[in-house]
Write an enzyme that holds these catalytic residues in place. Structure first.
Site, PDB file in Angstrom:
ATOM      1  CG  HIS A 181       2.794   2.976   4.915  1.00 59.16           C
ATOM      2  ND1 HIS A 181       2.390   2.295   6.037  1.00 59.16           N
ATOM      3  CD2 HIS A 181       3.674   2.162   4.276  1.00 59.16           C
ATOM      4  CE1 HIS A 181       3.012   1.127   6.079  1.00 59.16           C
ATOM      5  NE2 HIS A 181       3.794   1.022   5.027  1.00 59.16           N
ATOM      6  CD  GLU A 213       0.414  -1.685   6.440  1.00 60.59           C
ATOM      7  OE1 GLU A 213      -0.209  -2.430   7.208  1.00 60.59           O
ATOM      8  OE2 GLU A 213       1.429  -2.026   5.813  1.00 60.59           O
ATOM      9  CG  HIS A 245       3.665   0.007   0.470  1.00 64.07           C
ATOM     10  ND1 HIS A 245       3.007  -1.163   0.733  1.00 64.07           N
ATOM     11  CD2 HIS A 245       4.342   0.317   1.595  1.00 64.07           C
ATOM     12  CE1 HIS A 245       3.281  -1.546   1.975  1.00 64.07           C
ATOM     13  NE2 HIS A 245       4.098  -0.673   2.515  1.00 64.07           N
TER      14      HIS A 245
HETATM   15 CO    CO Z   1       4.827  -0.607   4.410  1.00 60.29          CO
END
Ligand code: CO
Length: 296
Positions: A181, A213, A245
């Protein structure tokens, strides 16, 4: 005399009250019971939810006497589920602790399902810390918090071992690209690099971690795959849940910006694997052992 016998009758009938009324008179059946709060970010995708439910189920089986509850940290997800009319939407960690306090629990342990000790983990920690500061009837006697998967160098070695087992059947010349993530403003993002170090130690030129991210970027992953002369790629999420995602940013074949499309355009033959780590037996087993560690 009449008054006296009336008083005796009132006392006698109060002894005959049900257990529930007795609980209301001071007895607390949950005082010595252990409660375990499993916290997840949450997901609104029905197919992805199983990964979280697996961890709750496994914890219930491992601790049959404990009261195991699920809480979701994401208010966006919680509100979305409520709008969709989903029943029993999990509470936030703060709400779950208040509910347990109201029900008389004194021994509570909060177990995150997160991968890195990032912003989400810190926010759960703030709630736990605040509750620890409460003395008297609104506080707990014993309130603990467990660790995330990538909590230390040794923990990264452990996860590297789990990933080796999980992907043992992938052909030796195929690269395993993992989508973490990532977190944009938190030092915990560095745990992905520590995990990469651990993976390189046990399986050089086999695993390649990127994040959604933050860094490593998918472009960094593509560059590393080219340097290592890789042709075939298995593409999998490094997340408990294969939700938004994994389905969209990672595996969507119709989106030019998905990792699938970027890798394919770069010349790799890509096999997407859209399953969260919460669906994997090795990770499920490790999660329960982390709960045990917390309760020791
Ligand atoms: Co997220």
């Amino acid at each position: 005399m009449i008054l006296k016998s009336l008083a005796v009758a009132v006392i006698a009938s109060s002894f005959a009250l049900s257990g529930a009324a007795y609980a209301g008179m001071g007895h607390n059946p949950n005082a010595d019971k252990q409660a375990i709060v499993i916290t997840a970010f949450g997901t609104s995708m029905k197919t992805a939810r199983q990964a979280i439910d697996n961890l709750v189920k496994d914890t219930k089986i491992a601790f049959p006497k404990a009261d195991v509850r699920l809480s979701f940290t994401s208010n966006i997800i919680r509100r979305k589920l409520k709008r969709e009319g989903v029943a029993n939407v999990p509470s936030t960690p703060a709400m779950t602790l208040a509910e347990l306090n109201d029900e008389g629990y004194q021994h509570v342990a909060v177990m995150p399902t997160h991968i890195i000790p990032g912003a989400e983990y810190d926010e759960i920690g703030e709630v736990v810390k605040a509750y620890r500061g409460i003395e008297g009837k609104y506080g707990f006697k014993d309130l603990r918090m467990g660790r995330v998967f990538l909590s230390s160098v040794a923990a990264c070695d452990e996860v590297a071992g789990l990933l080796m087992e999980k992907f043992a059947e992938v052909p030796a010349d195929e690269a395993v690209v993992l989508m973490g993530h990532g977190t944009p403003h938190h030092i915990a993002n560095a745990m992905y690099c520590q995990l990469q170090v651990a993976l390189n130690k046990v399986a050089p030129h086999r695993f390649y971690i990127g994040t959604v991210e933050n860094t490593p970027l998918i472009e960094d992953v593509v560059a590393a795959l080219k340097v290592d002369g890789k042709k075939n790629v298995l593409l999998a999420p490094l997340m408990i849940v294969a939700g938004d995602h994994a389905n969209n940013d990672m595996a969507d074949k119709d989106d030019d910006e998905s990792w699938y499309s970027i890798l394919t355009a770069a010349g790799f033959k890509v096999t997407p694997y859209v399953h969260g780590l919460g669906e994997d037996k090795f990770f499920r087993h490790a999660f329960v052992s982390h709960v045990k560690e917390m309760l020791k």
